[in-house]
Design an enzyme around this catalytic site. Structure first.
Site, mmCIF file in Angstrom:
data_model
loop_
_atom_site.group_PDB
_atom_site.id
_atom_site.type_symbol
_atom_site.label_atom_id
_atom_site.label_comp_id
_atom_site.label_asym_id
_atom_site.label_seq_id
_atom_site.Cartn_x
_atom_site.Cartn_y
_atom_site.Cartn_z
ATOM 1 N N ARG A 129 0.832 -1.218 0.000
ATOM 2 C CA ARG A 129 0.000 0.000 0.000
ATOM 3 C C ARG A 129 0.868 1.271 0.000
ATOM 4 O O ARG A 129 0.517 2.282 0.589
ATOM 5 C CB ARG A 129 -0.929 0.036 1.221
ATOM 6 C CG ARG A 129 -1.950 -1.073 1.293
ATOM 7 C CD ARG A 129 -2.974 -0.974 0.167
ATOM 8 N NE ARG A 129 -4.130 -1.820 0.406
ATOM 9 C CZ ARG A 129 -4.227 -3.097 0.051
ATOM 10 N NH1 ARG A 129 -3.223 -3.687 -0.558
ATOM 11 N NH2 ARG A 129 -5.331 -3.775 0.293
ATOM 12 N N SER A 156 -10.835 -0.953 3.294
ATOM 13 C CA SER A 156 -10.001 -1.027 4.508
ATOM 14 C C SER A 156 -9.669 0.382 4.975
ATOM 15 O O SER A 156 -9.099 1.160 4.209
ATOM 16 C CB SER A 156 -8.683 -1.732 4.212
ATOM 17 O OG SER A 156 -8.901 -3.008 3.698
ATOM 18 N N GLU A 214 -5.190 3.764 6.204
ATOM 19 C CA GLU A 214 -4.933 3.589 4.772
ATOM 20 C C GLU A 214 -5.652 4.699 4.004
ATOM 21 O O GLU A 214 -5.179 5.184 2.982
ATOM 22 C CB GLU A 214 -5.449 2.219 4.329
ATOM 23 C CG GLU A 214 -4.966 1.814 2.962
ATOM 24 C CD GLU A 214 -5.876 0.833 2.286
ATOM 25 O OE1 GLU A 214 -6.790 1.274 1.569
ATOM 26 O OE2 GLU A 214 -5.675 -0.376 2.479
HETATM 27 N N1 EPU Z 1 -10.025 -10.854 10.403
HETATM 28 C C1 EPU Z 1 -10.713 -10.930 11.586
HETATM 29 N N2 EPU Z 1 -11.804 -10.124 11.748
HETATM 30 C C2 EPU Z 1 -12.233 -9.287 10.795
HETATM 31 C C3 EPU Z 1 -11.530 -9.220 9.585
HETATM 32 C C4 EPU Z 1 -10.428 -10.006 9.401
HETATM 33 O O1 EPU Z 1 -10.361 -11.684 12.480
HETATM 34 O O2 EPU Z 1 -13.245 -8.603 11.038
HETATM 35 C C5 EPU Z 1 -8.820 -11.706 10.216
HETATM 36 C C6 EPU Z 1 -9.102 -13.156 9.898
HETATM 37 O O3 EPU Z 1 -8.113 -13.915 10.533
HETATM 38 C C7 EPU Z 1 -8.886 -13.248 8.403
HETATM 39 C C8 EPU Z 1 -7.767 -12.259 8.211
HETATM 40 O O4 EPU Z 1 -8.060 -11.221 9.145
HETATM 41 O O5 EPU Z 1 -8.508 -14.523 8.017
HETATM 42 C C9 EPU Z 1 -7.663 -11.666 6.822
HETATM 43 O O6 EPU Z 1 -8.922 -11.082 6.447
HETATM 44 P P1 EPU Z 1 -9.233 -10.723 4.924
HETATM 45 O O7 EPU Z 1 -8.909 -11.870 4.028
HETATM 46 O O8 EPU Z 1 -10.618 -10.175 4.864
HETATM 47 O O9 EPU Z 1 -8.165 -9.629 4.549
HETATM 48 P P2 EPU Z 1 -7.594 -8.363 5.311
HETATM 49 O O10 EPU Z 1 -6.167 -8.603 5.611
HETATM 50 O O11 EPU Z 1 -8.491 -7.954 6.411
HETATM 51 C C10 EPU Z 1 -6.687 -7.283 3.087
HETATM 52 C C11 EPU Z 1 -6.797 -5.983 2.351
HETATM 53 C C12 EPU Z 1 -8.127 -5.888 1.609
HETATM 54 C C13 EPU Z 1 -8.210 -7.055 0.638
HETATM 55 C C14 EPU Z 1 -8.091 -8.368 1.443
HETATM 56 C C15 EPU Z 1 -8.065 -9.574 0.547
HETATM 57 C C16 EPU Z 1 -5.452 -4.415 3.644
HETATM 58 C C17 EPU Z 1 -5.453 -3.229 4.538
HETATM 59 N N3 EPU Z 1 -6.660 -4.856 3.275
HETATM 60 O O12 EPU Z 1 -7.684 -7.266 4.108
HETATM 61 O O13 EPU Z 1 -8.127 -4.679 0.853
HETATM 62 O O14 EPU Z 1 -9.432 -7.038 -0.084
HETATM 63 O O15 EPU Z 1 -6.843 -8.354 2.196
HETATM 64 O O16 EPU Z 1 -6.843 -9.656 -0.091
HETATM 65 O O17 EPU Z 1 -4.390 -4.908 3.272
HETATM 66 C C18 EPU Z 1 -8.814 -2.410 0.728
HETATM 67 O O18 EPU Z 1 -7.627 -2.128 0.608
HETATM 68 O O19 EPU Z 1 -9.719 -1.529 0.745
HETATM 69 C C19 EPU Z 1 -9.202 -3.804 0.906
HETATM 70 C C20 EPU Z 1 -10.458 -4.173 1.122
#
Ligand code: EPU
Length: 337
Positions: A164, A238, A333
């Site tokens: 990012r 995010s 972000e």
């Molecule tokens: N999790 C929780 N609770 C929540 C959300 C997530 O416990 O409410 C934990 C879980 O362990 C889950 C892990 O976080 O397995 C990862 O969650 P997720 O796959 O939804 O991904 P993220 O790391 O929360 C990132 C990006 C997203 C992108 C997803 C999928 C960032 C800041 N965000 O989210 O990007 O869609 O991965 O690759 O890196 C964006 O930038 O606007 C965005 C949505």
């Protein structure tokens, strides 16, 4: 050039915050951009650009000139039997360009389906999802310096992409307007289906058929099930970055929280901010018109007509509680304007 006075920006930001731009104009070409830059040369007003408005939180009236980017066009620059080099103008919708690639059998961006925002915003924060980042397909981008009005092409190395991050958020922050982005797309792609639920959806809904189209559809399904549609509930995806912590802090936390989710990162260990926020009890939180999304704690939402400053205050409270509980400082972000 038509410069409008006191324009409400509610329909130009996905948080749907009702704040005004003191002066507002729309550009459709590089020539119109030069026109507005030249007009502003003597006035030296602040200039800010809006594409899809999907990564900003408006907290006050925008002084100076706000420019809506409507530069359109997709051009195939060259191709061979393996790849196609395609230039996308910066005002194109990112998702519509992904759909163009999918329908033309060009792979590389299918995992990035349904990301809101424009092409021009994509390199600024090196958008990424489901194991793919923009930098994986990026060739170059053409930009105009806002003061000298000189054109410059930034190569992959020059963009200094990170998680990012790019040169447009650091050394060159606010200095350039991105005109177009050129990507290298694959005709015989290597698919990335390891991340999250992609494999599972391909197995249950697509009979294990792996293609550019099926991956795109799977990603659209996952995103739609977890992330609120900005057309329905105001949000900017995010709100925070996933923090990268030291091995030392990770070991300390792991002894207290054995279930702590984590991923290896370049300079430490990445922890999902959504997990940290959920542990602090914020998931599904709702007060007045704002809250934390019930299915993804990383997403702050505007249920109806909230003030941007209220969402900002909520983000402050979240940062403090995560800091107190985990000794981790979350970084936003979303850009605060
Ligand atoms: N999790 C929780 N609770 C929540 C959300 C997530 O416990 O409410 C934990 C879980 O362990 C889950 C892990 O976080 O397995 C990862 O969650 P997720 O796959 O939804 O991904 P993220 O790391 O929360 C990132 C990006 C997203 C992108 C997803 C999928 C960032 C800041 N965000 O989210 O990007 O869609 O991965 O690759 O890196 C964006 O930038 O606007 C965005 C949505």
């Amino acid at each position: 050039m038509q410069l409008l006075h006191n324009v409400n920006l509610k329909e130009y930001n996905t948080f749907h915050i009702s704040e005004n731009a003191s002066f507002f104009t729309t550009i459709h070409s590089a020539t119109e951009l030069i026109e507005i830059l030249s007009y502003n040369e003597s006035k030296r007003s602040r200039i800010q650009f809006i594409g899809g408005g999907s990564n900003i939180l408006l907290t006050k009236t925008l002084e100076g000139i706000t420019v809506l980017n409507k530069l359109k066009g997709i051009q195939l620059l060259s191709e061979n039997e393996d790849t196609a080099i395609v230039q996308f103008m910066s005002g194109e919708s990112w998702h519509e360009c992904v759909m163009w690639c999918v329908s033309n059998g060009l792979g590389g961006v299918e995992n990035l389906s349904l990301i809101p925002g424009t092409i021009g915003a994509a390199p600024i924060q090196n958008i990424g999802a489901y194991g793919v980042e923009l930098k994986d397909v990026f060739v170059s981008c053409e930009a105009i310096h806002l003061v000298s009005q000189e054109r410059k092409t930034f190569s992959l190395e020059e963009c200094q992409f990170g998680y990012r991050e790019s040169i447009f958020k650091t050394k060159e922050k606010g200095n350039y307007f991105i005109l177009s982005v050129t990507l290298c797309l694959q005709k015989k792609p290597t698919f990335k289906i390891e991340y999250g639920d992609i494999k599972h959806i391909l197995a249950t809904k697509f009979n294990n058929h792996v293609s550019i189209e099926s991956i795109s559809k799977a990603v659209i399904e996952i995103r739609s099930s977890k992330l609120p549609d900005p057309k329905v509930i105001g949000n900017a995806g995010s709100f925070f970055k996933n923090p990268v912590i030291t091995k030392q802090l990770f070991d300390t936390l792991l002894s207290q929280y054995p279930q702590l989710p984590n991923y290896p990162a370049e300079n430490g260990i990445k922890i999902p901010a959504g997990w940290l926020i959920e542990q602090c009890g914020w998931k599904g939180y709702k007060v007045d018109k704002i809250g934390v999304h019930e299915r993804q704690a990383l997403v702050l939402v505007n249920f109806s007509d909230a003030e941007g400053s209220a969402i900002y205050q909520l983000s402050e409270q979240i940062i403090i509680s995560v800091q107190q509980r985990f000794n981790i400082t979350l970084e936003r972000e979303v850009n605060i304007w």
